[in-house]
Design a protein around this motif. Sequence first.
Motif, short mmCIF file in Angstrom:
data_model
loop_
_atom_site.label_atom_id
_atom_site.label_comp_id
_atom_site.label_asym_id
_atom_site.label_seq_id
_atom_site.Cartn_x
_atom_site.Cartn_y
_atom_site.Cartn_z
N VAL A 10 43.14 41.40 42.39
CA VAL A 10 42.10 41.35 41.10
C VAL A 10 42.44 40.08 40.39
O VAL A 10 43.40 39.53 40.14
N LEU A 11 41.27 39.63 39.92
CA LEU A 11 41.22 38.41 39.37
C LEU A 11 40.75 38.39 37.94
O LEU A 11 39.59 39.15 37.71
N ASP A 12 41.49 37.94 36.99
CA ASP A 12 40.86 37.98 35.62
C ASP A 12 40.14 37.02 35.18
O ASP A 12 40.09 35.92 35.89
N CYS A 13 38.97 37.34 34.47
CA CYS A 13 37.93 36.13 34.24
C CYS A 13 37.21 36.78 33.04
O CYS A 13 37.18 37.91 32.55
N ALA A 14 36.38 35.82 32.45
CA ALA A 14 35.70 36.10 31.31
C ALA A 14 34.22 37.02 31.87
O ALA A 14 33.83 37.69 31.05
N TRP A 38 34.80 45.84 35.18
CA TRP A 38 35.53 45.88 36.38
C TRP A 38 34.43 45.86 37.51
O TRP A 38 33.52 46.49 37.51
N VAL A 39 34.68 44.85 38.28
CA VAL A 39 33.58 44.66 39.43
C VAL A 39 34.35 44.44 40.70
O VAL A 39 35.27 43.82 40.92
N SER A 40 33.64 45.11 41.79
CA SER A 40 34.49 45.03 43.04
C SER A 40 33.58 44.55 44.11
O SER A 40 32.24 44.58 43.98
N LEU A 41 34.24 44.06 45.16
CA LEU A 41 33.29 43.56 46.38
C LEU A 41 33.60 44.29 47.62
O LEU A 41 34.73 44.94 47.67
N PHE A 51 37.30 41.95 40.10
CA PHE A 51 37.19 41.19 39.00
C PHE A 51 37.39 41.92 37.91
O PHE A 51 36.57 42.89 37.72
N GLN A 52 38.42 41.54 36.76
CA GLN A 52 38.57 42.27 35.73
C GLN A 52 38.08 41.42 34.54
O GLN A 52 38.63 40.27 34.32
N ALA A 53 37.46 42.13 33.45
CA ALA A 53 37.13 41.28 32.42
C ALA A 53 38.42 41.03 31.40
O ALA A 53 39.21 42.02 31.17
#
Length: 120
Positions: A10-14, A38-41, A51-53
């Motif tokens: 999981v990558l933290d990001c804006a 939260w978004v997944s591939l 990807f996590q806000a």
Amino acid sequence: MAIATLGTVVLDCADPHALAAFYAEILGARVESDDDTWVSLTGYEGTPLAFQAAPGHTAPEWPSPGTSQQFHLDLTVENLDAAEHRVLALGAKPLDTGDRTRGFRVYADPAGHPFCLCAC
């Protein structure tokens, strides 16, 4: 005997949707999301990536002797030059690409996370 198996990186990001779209293009994946945090591939081979806000996210600095790069992804490619051209067009920034004799090159994704393109 293992205690656990690797589930998801999981990558933290804006902006989870934007960063997921970046990696979806690189990996040939589909973006799946139930909300804005939260978004997944899906639909590709390899370890699950999500990807996590993270409000106030600060990108790692690379290279920096005073701070850590935190982590990075190694992405295996058939052709370094062709892959480099494509990731730069998607918004990656070169961090360490000067030595063309090595089997890897280092970039930052649009949120600042380092990743490497590695020749297979």
